[in-house]
Design an enzyme around this catalytic site. Sequence first.
Site, PDB file in Angstrom:
ATOM      1  CG  ASP A 121      -8.797  -3.906   2.516  1.00 16.12           C
ATOM      2  OD1 ASP A 121      -7.941  -4.515   2.516  1.00 16.12           O
ATOM      3  OD2 ASP A 121      -9.088  -2.727   2.748  1.00 16.12           O
ATOM      4  CG  ASP A 124      -2.977  -5.340  -0.584  1.00 12.38           C
ATOM      5  OD1 ASP A 124      -4.341  -5.244  -0.232  1.00 12.38           O
ATOM      6  OD2 ASP A 124      -2.347  -4.518  -1.133  1.00 12.38           O
TER       7      ASP A 124
END
Length: 321
Positions: free
Chosen positions: A28, A212
């Site tokens: 992440d 992202d």
Amino acid sequence: MGSQAEEGFWFGEIEVGTPPKTYRVQFDSLSSDLFLPGPSCKSSACHDHNIYNPRGSSTAQDTHRPFHIQPENNPEITIRCEIYVDTVIIGGLTVTTQAVGAAVDYPGSLASDEFPPDGVLGFAFPKLSQFGSRFTPLFSTLVARGLVTSPEFGVKLSQSDSQLFVGGVNSDSYRGDIIRTPVTEVGFWQISLDSANVNGNPIVSHRPAIIDTSSFAIHGPSRDVQRFYSAIPGAQDIGQGIWTFPCGSLPPLGLTFGGYPWAISPESFNLGPKSEGSSSCIGALVALDSDDLWLIGNVFLQNVYTVFNIETKEVGEANLK
């Protein structure tokens, strides 16, 4: 290290504890911390995940510090953790006394049928760590202790041979030069989006953009998304930020970073028919409730090789081999 994509998640395996136990974690770029479901987690969402049990590890140390994590990609949920330090192994690299959050509850959105990995491993800057300044995120620890030869990591995303290369880049995965763009605001991997392009024409220009890896789609402000799809013949707004386009006639699309236009393949942008047998397909650019910020998810990243450098504070892109 190898990784895989499943149901929109990109994740791989790490080992934690002594003796080491294997966990699947989502990589992440919107967070900096490592957390796994802990032994005190009684919520049903913890079922079918591998549980991190510090009592089973001879190298685990309890810091006696409870903490709350609010994921940046889902700020409506809160995850309560007990912070331990333990040995973590990633890609053959061993890190001792690394902070690990043992979650005492998991929200329903982290149930295994919705969230295949066991936990999350963050790769953003230390500024975003919710464990506090006492603890250093995993990649920053690797760099600070000289356990890697380079302060960067390379990412290749695909459905079959995704890869996270820790401590450098994998020259076998890309060709040509790496075009590097400076981070404009340290914390997230935020850089400047020069333009979003349809048919070679810049439709939206000069926007902040966060890279992202935890999101599948590309997200942009509503007004930008409307302008983008307005340049695609036959595109229609079907509500809730989602647009469709004629399945068989998508013009060339792309994003420009560092002055270089990067193509988005029709296969990655096309999320499939809006209903069975429909000639309208759902586009992978989705409207976001934001003034100007874009989130660049895996729909774009699977078209390029991406490099993140934590010391020079740059994001680089290169063409895939």
